[in-house]
Design a protein around this motif. Structure first.
Motif, PDB file in Angstrom:
ATOM      1  N   ASN A 109     -24.040  -0.388 -15.878  1.00 31.40           N
ATOM      2  CA  ASN A 109     -22.856  -1.485 -15.825  1.00 31.40           C
ATOM      3  C   ASN A 109     -21.677  -0.913 -16.278  1.00 31.40           C
ATOM      4  N   MET A 110     -20.658  -0.878 -15.480  1.00 34.26           N
ATOM      5  CA  MET A 110     -19.320  -0.362 -15.787  1.00 34.26           C
ATOM      6  C   MET A 110     -18.793  -0.894 -16.996  1.00 34.26           C
ATOM      7  N   LEU A 111     -18.777  -2.146 -17.376  1.00 37.17           N
ATOM      8  CA  LEU A 111     -18.353  -2.883 -18.419  1.00 37.17           C
ATOM      9  C   LEU A 111     -19.070  -2.396 -19.867  1.00 37.17           C
ATOM     10  N   LEU A 112     -20.312  -2.175 -19.660  1.00 38.23           N
ATOM     11  CA  LEU A 112     -21.123  -1.793 -20.637  1.00 38.23           C
ATOM     12  C   LEU A 112     -20.655  -0.321 -21.137  1.00 38.23           C
ATOM     13  N   ARG A 113     -20.565   0.384 -20.129  1.00 40.47           N
ATOM     14  CA  ARG A 113     -20.119   1.580 -20.459  1.00 40.47           C
ATOM     15  C   ARG A 113     -18.680   1.650 -20.984  1.00 40.47           C
ATOM     16  N   ILE A 114     -17.664   0.924 -20.452  1.00 38.73           N
ATOM     17  CA  ILE A 114     -16.270   1.012 -21.139  1.00 38.73           C
ATOM     18  C   ILE A 114     -16.367   0.721 -22.477  1.00 38.73           C
ATOM     19  N   GLU A 115     -17.011  -0.538 -22.678  1.00 44.19           N
ATOM     20  CA  GLU A 115     -17.416  -1.101 -24.179  1.00 44.19           C
ATOM     21  C   GLU A 115     -18.024  -0.112 -24.991  1.00 44.19           C
ATOM     22  N   ALA A 116     -18.803   0.724 -24.593  1.00 45.95           N
ATOM     23  CA  ALA A 116     -19.576   1.847 -25.298  1.00 45.95           C
ATOM     24  C   ALA A 116     -18.517   2.956 -25.572  1.00 45.95           C
ATOM     25  N   LEU A 117     -17.632   3.295 -24.487  1.00 44.79           N
ATOM     26  CA  LEU A 117     -16.616   4.191 -24.663  1.00 44.79           C
ATOM     27  C   LEU A 117     -15.643   3.699 -25.648  1.00 44.79           C
TER      28      LEU A 117
ATOM     29  N   MET B  46     -19.114  11.506 -19.023  1.00 40.77           N
ATOM     30  CA  MET B  46     -20.042  10.548 -18.112  1.00 40.77           C
ATOM     31  C   MET B  46     -21.288  10.039 -18.861  1.00 40.77           C
ATOM     32  N   TYR B  47     -21.883  11.030 -19.855  1.00 45.26           N
ATOM     33  CA  TYR B  47     -22.908  10.724 -20.433  1.00 45.26           C
ATOM     34  C   TYR B  47     -22.981  10.014 -21.744  1.00 45.26           C
ATOM     35  N   ILE B  48     -21.862  10.226 -22.212  1.00 44.82           N
ATOM     36  CA  ILE B  48     -21.753   9.584 -23.640  1.00 44.82           C
ATOM     37  C   ILE B  48     -21.632   8.301 -23.724  1.00 44.82           C
ATOM     38  N   PRO B  49     -21.072   7.441 -22.952  1.00 48.47           N
ATOM     39  CA  PRO B  49     -21.453   5.927 -22.785  1.00 48.47           C
ATOM     40  C   PRO B  49     -22.888   5.663 -22.832  1.00 48.47           C
ATOM     41  N   ILE B  50     -23.670   6.256 -21.865  1.00 50.71           N
ATOM     42  CA  ILE B  50     -24.775   5.762 -21.766  1.00 50.71           C
ATOM     43  C   ILE B  50     -25.789   6.301 -22.989  1.00 50.71           C
TER      44      ILE B  50
END
Ligand code: ATP
Ligand code: ATP
Ligand code: MG
Ligand code: MG
Lengths: 277, 294, 381, 363, 381
Positions: A109-117, B46-50
């Motif tokens: 999920n994009m939102l999760l990824r952005i939050e993580a970022l 690309m990978y750091i978020p996941i």
């Protein structure tokens, strides 16, 4: 091929007219009236909405959008090309697999990824926590800056670029490369004069897929910009959420006209008629 | 370092400089390093978020900035939350169907578009850009408007049907954009050859054109799936009657409460699942090819 | 002695474990016109590709101008190729394809190509009051490139098609673009992979003349692949006959034609009557049950030999003057001559003659002793 | 055909699924809950008419707006067997009363679900911050000079709430019409300092992880963080160990989310039954235990506070938190609850406010 | 009278406003071997493409088998094509390419192709105890398709390459696959666009034989494009010479060769000496300042005419017997014959002879009156 499949395009014309143009027309009408939501019964004609077009925040938001979208697209082209080209030139047996694995992250999920970022861009996060438990103290504090937004845009949309470019590279006739070498072009020149021109279609479609959503998106600037960076997508979103459909529509229509108009002009004056669209 | 050729020592080994070219060893090396950095950076981006999502999914603490202990309870919890599970099911249902349908339709449309004259082509491609350019909320409300004109005929129209239609709507342009460039490079004689051999246009399309553009179709499919799997705003406006997808679940849950780490667990599972799926299909394909060659 | 320009030493090339080129040794002289002949799939294109640098050799070295070039990338080799399947750039039009190589070389090599002194003189002539700058020279070079392109276009008869897209050309037109694109670079070595196959006779003859002329004037070495016998015979200084990646014979056209070393060559180079015979003694053989004189071969007495007589070497004579008498089985008009198949002593002979002969007629034949070629019978037969 | 379905539109994770399941069993129907993340989306969802929801849970100003647009139907209290006059906490009653002053039908069109206020969440570890906030409230929030150096401040990223905060600073009503004068005042106030972050759910997290020191948040946000730390499996904290706190100024936003029944609901009786189910104190208590906010019911409130004597650490902490952040009014209070409920603004006013905030952000 | 199979009536085709085919009228008979000859870019491929149905005609109709097929799609036309640039399917291997057409046609047309009754009989023979189902027949058909493919592969000499990828083939091998792919369908009409250009002489001759044989056996009508004179002459029943989209001459090979109607044809079909002369009276002309006899032409007395004498029609004779005497300017060995250029009365003549002649020698020439061809001088010259 021409005469057999021309009719295949017709349903798409119809489809787009119904689902893209009719709403567009409704919005165009909405931008000239004042009403509540979509209730036209109480609509009154007005040009008030146009006043908001020139308020500084709207103009700045538009310029911001343009700026971020351009920067993100250009960076995506550079990075995306390098990645796609590296895979294209690699000796993996199944390059497409390698590429799909590479862009695998975009399936969460994009939102999760952005939050993580965003988390990682702040001084305290799960990674710094783990690192500090290991005695390493490093941290980043860029959340809320333009850089963060750009990184977010790139991280989110670069897979689109990589895929597009790779697909374009994949079928370039190898004998053309040989011909170029044969004519005395070095590897570098061969790249610029043969491979790159033959892959521009991939770059163009990739750029469209990156640029347009960057222009109109709002989640990334909102989260990674910590609300401090205003893009036109945010403004549109706000107005629609407030149910000022009139102003929201106006902005949406104006942007649509500006960007599509620009694309139209470029494609019209594109001599070869090949690079765009 | 010049290579030696045993047995032919009496001959000089040609050097690229003798032919008016320069060996840009240093620049090449610098560029190689630069390229490696860029690629690593891209992969990192690309990978750091996941990776972070993964860490959070095995973090016993619900707090996103502290790592407690490794735990897998969030994975188990996915299946405890009824609403989450339903949302996941809905998402999978919609995105798979939307992807399949829009891949097929998009490919056909792209083929149709590729045969148009320049002017008509430009026309339709501008239209094709609208869903990409429109803010999601605009598309969402627009679609809702159109769909709701049917609500008098089908009172329960809103729900998976409308969401599916909407997803097809915004994923189609991605498929079209991916397939179109491939069609351009096609050797026109191939299709003619197939017709000539007595195969009808549509079988020919399937037997000759599709294999030739399958890379484009595949990347279109991947993009369509991504967009569909992720979408919140358009889904939100076009759904109804309780049919929510995962993104709606996530957004709504972020609003007033914190996300359950089960979401992270699910996300990680999805990534792993896709990875395995990719590898398996690839192995299968490899085996099939192997088979064919013997 | 002529100078060796290209020296292929013991070249081996395999694809998927199948040997395509098998210990090939070949010396090509400067300013020579060498033709590779051989059946389809025998490795001609592969050999050219190794010389051009597109394929690595498995063993052996390629020496150009005295230097081992095995590891020299294709672009640095003084070699240009006309590809069998054209390989034209689809994103460029005709003239852009043609100027592609020259335009994209470095400034230094452009200077070298046109001669710096020359250019400077010309620039002074043309712009007497201007300072000679890099910019000015570049402009001049550009003009010269387009002049050259115009010349090349005229050479291959493509006037008026300069701005056509590649996919709007006919097959022969594409081939001519490919040709023009290669020759405009004036390479030391030009590899041509059936460059004239798609051209009509007239144009082909024109091109023969132009290519020969170019070779003479510019001192280019040509390595040529063709399937056209006459083309090979007319144009070549030497011909290499290859079969299954092995050189069968190397020699001048006359040698190859008149003195084939084995059945394969005799058979491959034009039609031939290869008849089993017996070497009776010096200058006499027995063939088709007749003893006839022959000249210049040395075998063991009574050795069984293959006697080669070309169809056009038969003299058709009146029956009373004939050595052999046969019956005409078929007679086909071949444009220039008639091809007659006649049965003599149960052997079918092919005879070319300019005169018409009727089927089922009796035919009288004779052959000049000098036209008889004897070959040792191959071991494995 | 499937079982009949009761369609509910709710916020995410804002209900106890187990209680819902019990309801489903008892009435042998399906409850289908759709989610949305803002009051405005609730509104547009119902307005569009694409789905006939039976029950929605918007906040008070949206209740007003929905009512004014003629979208709601009267709650038939006679169908609510669990309902009786003094079942709500005094604060809730007071809230309804003051809301009714501007919107007389309020009491008849909704049944309270959860309620609370906004406040200033701050980092206790930042020296001097707690003192100054408690002492000066809004004064400190907006004045960079008042705060300890390097205090990082966040603002709630909803223009209406930001406008309200600015109004509080100027001792004006958050419901003051955004005329030119008020807009100018708000813009001046909001421009006094640069906010490090304009966020919603992110504010609380950033304070928790010390990337932010002070923010205007909604109490639910604060409680959320709090419960997370209290409930942490590895390292559960006591309420007194928590490194941040929330200060609720006297002038702040009060909110209440309530059940309302849209006009076009298809299952009106069931909707009433559902509301009634959640008016049962035990059910309300269980529901609150999952959601974490304060129940409007007196009995359930008492059940929570009873947790103080429980052995369960979590129940103890929960009781303490509710007691602390939802105190019963005493005689020093002017009115039985804190803060001011927001009333509905029309679209134009909202647009003006939004535009004003955007101008602040892009100045 | 032979039956007309294809009738092109007044066909016009333009590209970008340029007329490529200009009011073409052509009747092609059943079971005929017709060759299109003409310079590169003259519209040969375009004509074939219109017959096959890939290009629309701008005007005129195409009639096949008595029916107007202008709007019949290519797949329905009883026509198969061997493309100039092969157009092989890159994702299929050799055998898959070859069986492509048959495999992907409908069940009904497969039944028709192999004959339903035939198939059923065969099936009964092969599986005596089984019920004849569609499945069974399909299996049988499949077997037959692969048998046919095997046969076609043998025909074009591609054994052992069945499972090769297309991009691993040599040029000639590709062309052979294209050929096999077309003939396996046993079309009524086979269009071949330079199908043998990439093949070596031996293989080409083999293919000539096989194609002729196929034509005879299967009754296929061939329309053939080639640049090989000899090929055209040997194989064709009739030849059409086209220039700039206009038919110049249509006739049997002999007619075309011996009696070209204009300078273009004479020039294009092999080398020719075209000399200005004067028609004195019946059976006598003046050429190269000599009066010589000629046979069978009728012009006005003293009319200026073009006299065509083929290089091989000159008889080289001793000087005393000569009618014309010239000086040898060049003499080139052309494989089979010598090509001699001699100057007679300031006109350069091309002469083919099997005997060697030295440069600068005097040469005596004579010509058989029957070999002299007269043409009216074209208006515009
Ligand atoms: N698609 C096209 N658009 C414009 N011009 C074209 C197109 N296709 C062919 N032509 C032109 O039409 C003319 C005839 O082409 P065609 O392919 O029929 O020639 P051809 O006789 O087959 O020649 P060749 O022997 O070289 O194959 C050529 O001048 C060619 O450039
Ligand atoms: N990439 C490859 N992989 C495997 N085999 C190959 C490859 N390229 C060529 N070959 C094979 O090598 C052999 C020689 O090919 P090459 O192209 O040199 O033939 P050629 O002499 O040029 O023939 P032609 O006259 O038909 O062009 C052929 O049998 C061909 O199938
Ligand atoms: Mg070859
Ligand atoms: Mg052609």
């Amino acid at each position: 091929m021409n005469k057999y499949f021309k009719k295949l395009a017709i349903p798409y014309f119809v489809w787009l007219y119904v689902l893209a143009i009719i709403p567009f027309v409704i919005m165009a009408i909405l931008s000239f009236v004042n009403n509540e939501g979509l209730n036209f019964s109480k609509a009154i004609f007005t040009l008030d909405n146009f006043g908001y077009l020139t308020t500084s925040s709207t103009v700045i938001a538009f310029m911001n959008s343009l700026f971020y979208a351009v920067i993100a697209t250009l960076t995506c082209i550079v990075i995306g090309y390098m990645v796609a080209y590296a895979i294209f030139r690699s000796h993996f047996k199944n390059k497409f697999l390698v590429m799909t694995i590479l862009i695998l992250p975009m399936w969460s999920n994009m939102l999760l990824r952005i939050e993580a970022l965003k988390n990682i861009m702040e001084p305290h996060n799960i990674i710094t926590d783990i690192l500090s438990k290991l005695g390493i103290h490093v941290s980043l504090d860029i959340a809320g800056t333009p850089l963060a937004v750009i990184i977010g845009l790139i991280s989110t949309y670069i897979p689109f670029m990589i895929l597009s470019i790779y697909t374009a590279l994949e079928k370039i006739d190898y004998s053309l490369e040989e011909a170029a070498l044969d004519l005395g072009l070095t590897e570098t020149k061969k790249f610029w004069k043969v491979i790159f021109p033959l892959s521009t279609k991939g770059i163009v479609s990739g750029s469209i897929m990156v640029f347009l959503p960057c222009m109109s998106g709002f989640a990334i600037p909102e989260i990674l910009g910590q609300g401090n960076i205003l893009l036109i997508g945010n403004v549109i979103d706000q107005h629609f959420r407030n149910m000022n459909y009139n102003l929201g529509s106006l902005l949406a229509v104006v942007i649509l006209i500006i960007i599509l108009g620009a694309i139209f002009l470029v494609s019209k004056f594109d001599k070869e008629g090949e690079t765009l669209l | 370092m010049i290579k030696q050729y045993p047995g032919y020592e009496q001959y000089e080994v040609a050097n690229i400089e003798d032919y008016g070219y320069k060996e840009h060893r240093l620049t090449k090396k610098i560029f190689k390093v630069f390229r490696a950095i860029v690629i690593i950076f891209a992969v990192f981006l690309m990978y750091i978020p996941i990776f972070t999502i993964f860490l959070q999914s095995i973090n016993s603490s619900t707090i996103t900035s502290e790592f407690g202990q490794i735990t897998f309870k969030w994975y188990a919890n996915i299946f405890d939350k009824g609403s989450l599970l339903t949302a996941i099911r809905n998402t999978v249902f919609i995105s798979i169907w939307a992807t399949l349908i829009s891949t097929v339709l998009g490919t056909l449309f792209a083929i149709g578009i590729s045969t148009l004259e320049r002017k008509a082509k430009r026309h339709i491609m501008l239209l094709n850009n609208i869903p990409l350019l429109n803010a999601d909320i605009v598309s969402g409300i627009g679609l809702m408007l159109i769909f709701s004109s049917l609500i008098h005929i089908f009172p329960y129209f809103f729900g998976w049907r409308t969401m599916l239609l909407a997803h097809i709507f915004f994923t189609l342009p991605y498929v079209v954009l991916s397939v179109l460039p491939k069609l351009r490079e096609l050797d026109p004689n191939l299709f003619e050859a197939s017709l000539d051999l007595g195969v009808k246009p549509y079988p020919s399309l399937y037997k000759v054109i599709i294999p030739a553009i399958k890379a484009g179709i595949f990347s279109g499919m991947i993009l369509a799936f991504t967009m569909s799997f992720d979408d919140f705003v358009i889904s939100y406006y076009t759904t109804g009657n309780g049919f929510d997808n995962l993104s709606i679940w996530i957004y709504s849950s972020m609003g007033r409460k914190s996300l359950s780490p089960s979401v992270y667990a699910f996300s990680t599972l999805v990534t792993i699942l896709f990875f395995i799926l990719l590898i398996i299909t690839n192995l299968l394909r490899g085996r099939k090819q192997h088979h064919e060659n013997h | 002695m002529k100078k060796v320009l290209i020296d292929l030493k013991d070249i081996v090339k395999t694809f998927d474990g199948q040997t395509i080129v098998n210990h090939l040794n070949l010396q090509i002289y400067e300013n020579e016109f060498l033709t590779l002949l051989g059946p389809s799939g025998c490795g001609k294109t592969t050999t050219l590709r190794m010389i051009a640098g597109f394929e690595k050799t498995e063993a052996g070295v390629i020496i150009i101008d005295g230097k081992i070039v095995n590891d020299l990338p294709p672009y640095a080799r003084p070699v240009n190729t006309v590809f069998q399947r054209y390989a034209l750039f689809p994103h460029l039009n005709v003239i852009e394809n043609i100027v592609f190589g020259l335009k994209n070389s470095s400034y230094a090599s452009k200077l070298m190509f046109y001669g710096e002194d020359n250019l400077i003189m010309e620039a002074q002539d043309k712009y007497p009051n201007k300072k000679i700058t890099k910019h000015l020279l570049n402009k001049l070079i550009n003009e010269k490139i387009y002049q050259d392109a115009e010349y090349a276009i005229k050479l291959v008869n493509l006037q008026g098609l300069e701005y056509r897209k590649i996919n709007q050309l006919s097959g022969g037109q594409m081939q001519r673009v490919a040709l023009a694109r290669a020759i405009i670079n004036r390479p030391k070595i030009l590899l041509l992979d059936e460059p004239l196959a798609a051209l009509d006779l007239k144009l082909r003859q024109n091109m023969h003349y132009e290519l020969k002329e170019m070779q003479r004037r510019l001192g280019i070495t040509f390595i040529f692949v063709t399937h056209d016998q006459e083309e090979a015979m007319t144009m070549s200084d030497r011909i290499v006959v290859i079969n299954d990646g092995v050189i069968q014979q190397l020699g001048t056209p006359k040698e190859i034609y008149n003195e084939p070393v084995n059945r394969f060559v005799a058979d491959f180079i034009g039609e031939s009557n290869i008849i089993r015979g017996k070497y009776i003694k010096e200058n006499e053989i027995e063939v088709l049950n007749k003893r006839i004189p022959c000249v210049g071969y040395k075998f063991a007495e009574n050795e069984i030999v293959d006697v080669v007589i070309r169809p056009e070497d038969w003299d058709v004579v009146s029956l009373d003057k004939a050595v052999f008498v046969g019956k005409v089985i078929s007679s086909i008009f071949k444009g220039v001559h008639y091809e007659i198949i006649a049965k003599v002593e149960d052997v079918e002979l092919i005879i070319h003659t300019y005169e018409e002969v009727k089927v089922n007629d009796q035919i009288g034949l004779k052959v000049d002793p000098y036209k008889i070629h004897l070959m040792r019978v191959a071991q494995d037969e | 055909r499937q079982k009949e379905a009761l369609l509910i539109l709710n916020w995410g994770e804002y209900i106890n699924d187990e209680v819902v399941e019990r309801f489903e069993k008892e009435y042998n129907i399906n409850v289908v809950i759709s989610l949305a993340d803002s009051n405005e989306l609730f509104y547009s969802k119902i307005k569009s008419g694409t789905t006939a929801y039976d029950l929605v849970i918007p906040s008070e100003y949206m209740v007003q707006r929905m009512f004014e647009s003629g979208m709601l139907q009267h709650i038939q209290k006679e169908k609510l067997s669990n309902y009786h006059e003094d079942m709500f906490l005094p604060g809730v009653n007071g809230f309804i009363e003051s809301m009714s002053a501007v919107f007389p039908e309020y009491a008849d069109y909704q049944i309270p679900y959860f309620w609370g206020t906004f406040g200033l969440m701050y980092n206790k570890r930042k020296t001097g911050l707690e003192e100054i906030i408690k002492e000066k409230g809004w004064e400190a929030f907006f004045n960079e000079a008042e705060l300890p150096t390097g205090t990082e401040v966040g603002m709630y990223n909803v223009p209406r709430f930001a406008y309200a905060a600015a109004m509080f600073y100027n001792h004006l009503s958050p419901n003051a019409i955004p005329n030119e004068e008020n807009i100018a005042i708000a813009q001046r106030t909001l421009s006094m300092r640069k906010f490090n972050e304009w966020g919603t759910d992110t504010l609380k997290k950033n304070i928790q992880k010390r990337d932010l020191d002070l923010a205007f948040v909604y109490i639910g946000d604060f409680l959320d963080m709090l419960y997370q730390e209290i409930n942490d499996e590895v390292n559960p904290k006591d309420i007194s160990d928590i490194a941040y706190d929330i200060y609720i100024p006297d002038e702040t936003i009060a909110f209440m989310d309530s059940f309302v029944i849209p006009k076009n609901a298809r299952h009106v009786d069931l909707a009433h039954a559902f509301i009634n189910f959640f008016l049962d104190p035990q059910n309300a208590y269980e529901n609150a235990s999952v959601v974490g906010y304060c129940t409007p019911l007196v009995e359930s409130y008492n059940m929570i506070l009873a947790g103080k004597n429980s052995d369960d650490k979590y129940l103890q902490n929960w009781a303490l938190a509710i007691e602390k952040y939802y105190p019963l009014p005493d005689e020093t209070w002017e009115k039985p609850y804190k803060g001011t409920p927001l009333t509905n603004f029309d679209v134009n006013s909202l647009t003006k406010i939004t535009n004003m905030v955007n101008n602040v952000k892009t100045r």
